[in-house]
Design a protein around this motif. Structure first.
Motif, PDB file in Angstrom:
ATOM      1  N   UNK A   9       0.878  -1.182   0.000  1.00  0.00           N
ATOM      2  CA  UNK A   9       0.000   0.000   0.000  1.00  0.00           C
ATOM      3  C   UNK A   9       0.908   1.223   0.000  1.00  0.00           C
ATOM      4  N   UNK A  10       0.685   2.128  -0.971  1.00  0.00           N
ATOM      5  CA  UNK A  10       1.539   3.310  -1.100  1.00  0.00           C
ATOM      6  C   UNK A  10       0.684   4.572  -1.060  1.00  0.00           C
ATOM      7  N   UNK A  11       0.981   5.450  -0.114  1.00  0.00           N
ATOM      8  CA  UNK A  11       0.372   6.779  -0.053  1.00  0.00           C
ATOM      9  C   UNK A  11       1.459   7.779  -0.456  1.00  0.00           C
ATOM     10  N   UNK A  12       1.178   8.602  -1.476  1.00  0.00           N
ATOM     11  CA  UNK A  12       2.180   9.581  -1.922  1.00  0.00           C
ATOM     12  C   UNK A  12       1.493  10.775  -2.565  1.00  0.00           C
ATOM     13  N   UNK A  13       2.178  11.929  -2.559  1.00  0.00           N
ATOM     14  CA  UNK A  13       1.636  13.120  -3.213  1.00  0.00           C
ATOM     15  C   UNK A  13       1.895  13.090  -4.707  1.00  0.00           C
ATOM     16  N   UNK A  14       1.182  13.874  -5.486  1.00  0.00           N
ATOM     17  CA  UNK A  14       0.211  14.830  -4.958  1.00  0.00           C
ATOM     18  C   UNK A  14      -1.211  14.300  -5.121  1.00  0.00           C
ATOM     19  N   UNK A  15      -2.136  14.941  -4.393  1.00  0.00           N
ATOM     20  CA  UNK A  15      -3.501  14.441  -4.342  1.00  0.00           C
ATOM     21  C   UNK A  15      -4.237  14.436  -5.663  1.00  0.00           C
ATOM     22  N   UNK A  16      -3.878  15.357  -6.579  1.00  0.00           N
ATOM     23  CA  UNK A  16      -4.544  15.440  -7.882  1.00  0.00           C
ATOM     24  C   UNK A  16      -3.607  15.026  -9.023  1.00  0.00           C
ATOM     25  N   UNK A  17      -2.476  14.397  -8.654  1.00  0.00           N
ATOM     26  CA  UNK A  17      -1.459  13.943  -9.627  1.00  0.00           C
ATOM     27  C   UNK A  17      -0.889  15.104 -10.446  1.00  0.00           C
TER      28      UNK A  17
ATOM     29  N   UNK B  44      -5.542   2.214  -8.389  1.00  0.00           N
ATOM     30  CA  UNK B  44      -5.322   3.630  -8.066  1.00  0.00           C
ATOM     31  C   UNK B  44      -6.583   4.127  -7.375  1.00  0.00           C
ATOM     32  N   UNK B  45      -6.434   4.593  -6.139  1.00  0.00           N
ATOM     33  CA  UNK B  45      -7.582   5.028  -5.348  1.00  0.00           C
ATOM     34  C   UNK B  45      -7.522   6.523  -5.096  1.00  0.00           C
ATOM     35  N   UNK B  46      -8.554   7.252  -5.561  1.00  0.00           N
ATOM     36  CA  UNK B  46      -8.656   8.683  -5.302  1.00  0.00           C
ATOM     37  C   UNK B  46      -9.514   8.917  -4.064  1.00  0.00           C
ATOM     38  N   UNK B  47      -8.997   9.731  -3.143  1.00  0.00           N
ATOM     39  CA  UNK B  47      -9.735   9.991  -1.896  1.00  0.00           C
ATOM     40  C   UNK B  47      -9.985  11.480  -1.669  1.00  0.00           C
ATOM     41  N   UNK B  48      -9.746  12.299  -2.687  1.00  0.00           N
ATOM     42  CA  UNK B  48      -9.961  13.744  -2.542  1.00  0.00           C
ATOM     43  C   UNK B  48     -10.402  14.356  -3.855  1.00  0.00           C
ATOM     44  N   UNK B  49     -10.697  15.641  -3.807  1.00  0.00           N
ATOM     45  CA  UNK B  49     -11.209  16.362  -4.975  1.00  0.00           C
ATOM     46  C   UNK B  49     -10.184  16.386  -6.105  1.00  0.00           C
ATOM     47  N   UNK B  50     -10.657  16.181  -7.333  1.00  0.00           N
ATOM     48  CA  UNK B  50      -9.803  16.229  -8.526  1.00  0.00           C
ATOM     49  C   UNK B  50     -10.242  17.418  -9.384  1.00  0.00           C
ATOM     50  N   UNK B  51      -9.453  18.478  -9.386  1.00  0.00           N
ATOM     51  CA  UNK B  51      -9.828  19.706 -10.095  1.00  0.00           C
ATOM     52  C   UNK B  51      -9.768  19.512 -11.608  1.00  0.00           C
ATOM     53  N   UNK B  52     -10.549  20.323 -12.302  1.00  0.00           N
ATOM     54  CA  UNK B  52     -10.596  20.286 -13.755  1.00  0.00           C
ATOM     55  C   UNK B  52      -9.203  20.481 -14.347  1.00  0.00           C
ATOM     56  N   UNK B  53      -8.863  19.636 -15.319  1.00  0.00           N
ATOM     57  CA  UNK B  53      -7.576  19.762 -16.003  1.00  0.00           C
ATOM     58  C   UNK B  53      -6.437  19.002 -15.365  1.00  0.00           C
ATOM     59  N   UNK B  54      -6.616  18.446 -14.160  1.00  0.00           N
ATOM     60  CA  UNK B  54      -5.546  17.690 -13.510  1.00  0.00           C
ATOM     61  C   UNK B  54      -5.492  16.270 -14.069  1.00  0.00           C
ATOM     62  N   UNK B  55      -4.359  15.600 -13.887  1.00  0.00           N
ATOM     63  CA  UNK B  55      -4.231  14.211 -14.352  1.00  0.00           C
ATOM     64  C   UNK B  55      -5.278  13.322 -13.688  1.00  0.00           C
ATOM     65  N   UNK B  56      -5.512  13.568 -12.389  1.00  0.00           N
ATOM     66  CA  UNK B  56      -6.492  12.767 -11.661  1.00  0.00           C
ATOM     67  C   UNK B  56      -7.874  12.876 -12.274  1.00  0.00           C
ATOM     68  N   UNK B  57      -8.289  14.106 -12.583  1.00  0.00           N
ATOM     69  CA  UNK B  57      -9.614  14.334 -13.177  1.00  0.00           C
ATOM     70  C   UNK B  57      -9.703  13.662 -14.549  1.00  0.00           C
ATOM     71  N   UNK B  58      -8.632  13.762 -15.332  1.00  0.00           N
ATOM     72  CA  UNK B  58      -8.634  13.171 -16.681  1.00  0.00           C
ATOM     73  C   UNK B  58      -8.765  11.650 -16.624  1.00  0.00           C
ATOM     74  N   UNK B  59      -8.101  11.024 -15.658  1.00  0.00           N
ATOM     75  CA  UNK B  59      -8.221   9.566 -15.508  1.00  0.00           C
ATOM     76  C   UNK B  59      -9.642   9.187 -15.100  1.00  0.00           C
ATOM     77  N   UNK B  60     -10.220   9.949 -14.171  1.00  0.00           N
ATOM     78  CA  UNK B  60     -11.597   9.671 -13.749  1.00  0.00           C
ATOM     79  C   UNK B  60     -12.582   9.847 -14.899  1.00  0.00           C
TER      80      UNK B  60
END
Length: 458
Positions: free
Chosen positions: A329-337, A357-373
């Motif tokens: 189990x790996x926890x690492x930054x940043x929250x929105x990739x 890959x588990x997201x546990x916080x808000x993913x703002x528009x344009x971030x890698x996290x949002x794009x994956x979701x």
């Protein structure tokens, strides 16, 4: 005062979530509330490089609601551009800001160095927005203040910082200018948080600035989220994969550590290596030991939780761990990739379908996290496109932000009808949903300002 009119300049987090900056110009004084970096969409990130539409050297002081990058990350740039005043915040906020700004500068330096070495930047040479020397010049401006006490700033102007949950040290700010009370919500925390206490609520607001990150959205309870995490861990480990959690290094990382430690203690998940890979997160963990009044954890819980984690500091150790395929189990930054060490793991692990890959916080528009979701099947990491084949999950109940119901409840103690309400720090849908909720619940009119708007307050 030169005149009775106060001007508000919306320099960030207006019509968007990030880059929180609001300049209050009283005619005699210029006070900046928050000083954050724009993140996410490229058109927003480019604004970090532009000179702000106000004269920086004329700003008298900065008041910080909390330490997150989108509320403090522009400070070294502000100092670089000529700001010479004090920067006020609670002591934990300033401690977190030091950690975050140093980390931000280091990452920018490393990214610029790597871009120049590997030649993937359009700029020659690539340069950081600011570096560690700029941060060193910024820290002496910091001035810690106590919470819940009125602090005189100038003649007829005072401020009070009130506990707001969200992260260690976070507050909403009440700014009184010649008897008129401006309330800046900052980021409002959760009513029932495993780590933090519920936010206080303002009792008066002539002019209210309210965040709308989760306007129109409702979180499941944190307690309901824990069985889902337990299930995800077991499913991932049983198929031979690893669970990767991109996490903000302040509070969310510590919350995830607490949840995994409790699940392990209750023997609900297998004993695998648990890694918290964030020098910044490690520093914040240390801060938890010295800020007892701000959170629910006692000293024994802090110590025991930390003893079950491998806390990674060195970049070399990250580079070794990212090629290790043993379940973990790996926890690492940043929250929105948007950066951070999680990208190093994804560079080598994103193609393994056994991983999650588990997201546990808000993913703002344009971030890698949002794009994956939103369905992207590849992500850009250090100038290269990496196929994304991991399993993916999102658990919203662990967000550090109040949801729609909590935002509405936060305003419930305001006894007067505010003259003006500005809905900020949200995307269009969230802001409009909150606007509708305020009208329906309180009968108050609320406005949604856009970036660089200037509003006059009589």
């Amino acid at each position: 005062m030169k005149n009775n009119k106060i001007s508000i300049h919306f320099l960030g987090a207006a019509g968007t979530v990030t880059g929180s900056k609001y300049l209050v110009d009283t005619g005699d004084r210029k006070i900046l509330i928050d000083c954050g970096l724009f993140q996410g969409l490229k058109e927003l990130r480019l604004k970090n490089w532009e000179y702000p539409p106000v004269e920086v050297s004329e700003i008298d002081m900065v008041l910080l609601t909390h330490g997150h990058l989108d509320h403090t990350g522009y400070l070294p740039r502000l100092v670089k551009l000529g700001f010479k005043g004090h920067i006020y915040g609670t002591n934990p906020t300033l401690d977190i800001a030091k950690i975050i700004l140093n980390d931000s500068a280091k990452i920018q330096e490393q990214d610029a160095e790597r871009a120049n070495k590997e030649g993937y930047s359009k700029h020659s040479p690539a340069e950081p927005l600011y570096d560690l020397k700029d941060v060193e010049k910024t820290i002496p401006c910091f001035k810690g203040i106590p919470q819940s006490q009125w602090i005189p700033l100038f003649d007829g102007i005072r401020a009070r910082f009130q506990y707001n949950g969200h992260i260690l040290g976070a507050t909403y700010i009440e700014l009184e200018v010649h008897g008129k009370r401006f309330v800046f919500s900052g980021d409002i925390g959760r009513t029932n948080d495993l780590l933090l206490y519920p936010p206080l609520k303002p009792k008066k607001a002539d002019v209210l600035f309210i965040e709308s990150t989760y306007g129109g959205r409702f979180h499941p309870d944190e307690v309901e989220a824990i069985p889902r995490i337990e299930k995800l861990v077991n499913e991932t480990i049983n198929r031979g994969g690893s669970l990767f959690i991109p996490s903000f290094s302040v509070e969310r990382a510590q919350l995830m550590m607490l949840i995994f430690w409790r699940l392990l203690k209750e023997k609900k998940i297998p004993k695998v290596q648990m890694i918290m890979d964030s020098p910044m997160g490690a520093n914040v963990l240390e801060l938890f030991h010295h800020t007892r009044d701000w959170h629910r954890l006692n000293e024994n819980e802090c110590d025991e939780m930390c003893s079950h984690f491998t806390v990674v500091s060195s970049y070399r150790e990250t580079m070794e761990l990212r090629t290790d395929d043993k379940p973990k189990i790996v926890i690492a930054g940043s929250g929105m990739l948007t950066g951070g060490r999680m990208l190093n793991y994804l560079e080598t692990q994103a193609q393994n379908p056994n991983n999650t890959l588990l997201f546990v916080g808000y993913q703002a528009e344009g971030t890698r996290g949002r794009k994956l979701l939103e369905g992207d099947k590849e992500l850009k990491v250090y100038g290269k496109w990496v196929p994304f084949k991991m399993q993916m999950a999102e658990i919203e109940g662990l967000s550090a932000h109040a949801d729609h119901a909590e935002l509405m409840a936060w305003m419930s103690k305001i006894k007067n009808k505010p003259e003006r309400i500005f809905i900020v720090h949200g995307e269009k849908e969230g802001a409009e949903a909150l606007q509708k909720g305020i009208v329906e619940t309180y009968g108050w009119n609320a406005e949604i300002p856009q970036l660089y708007n200037i509003e006059g307050i009589e």
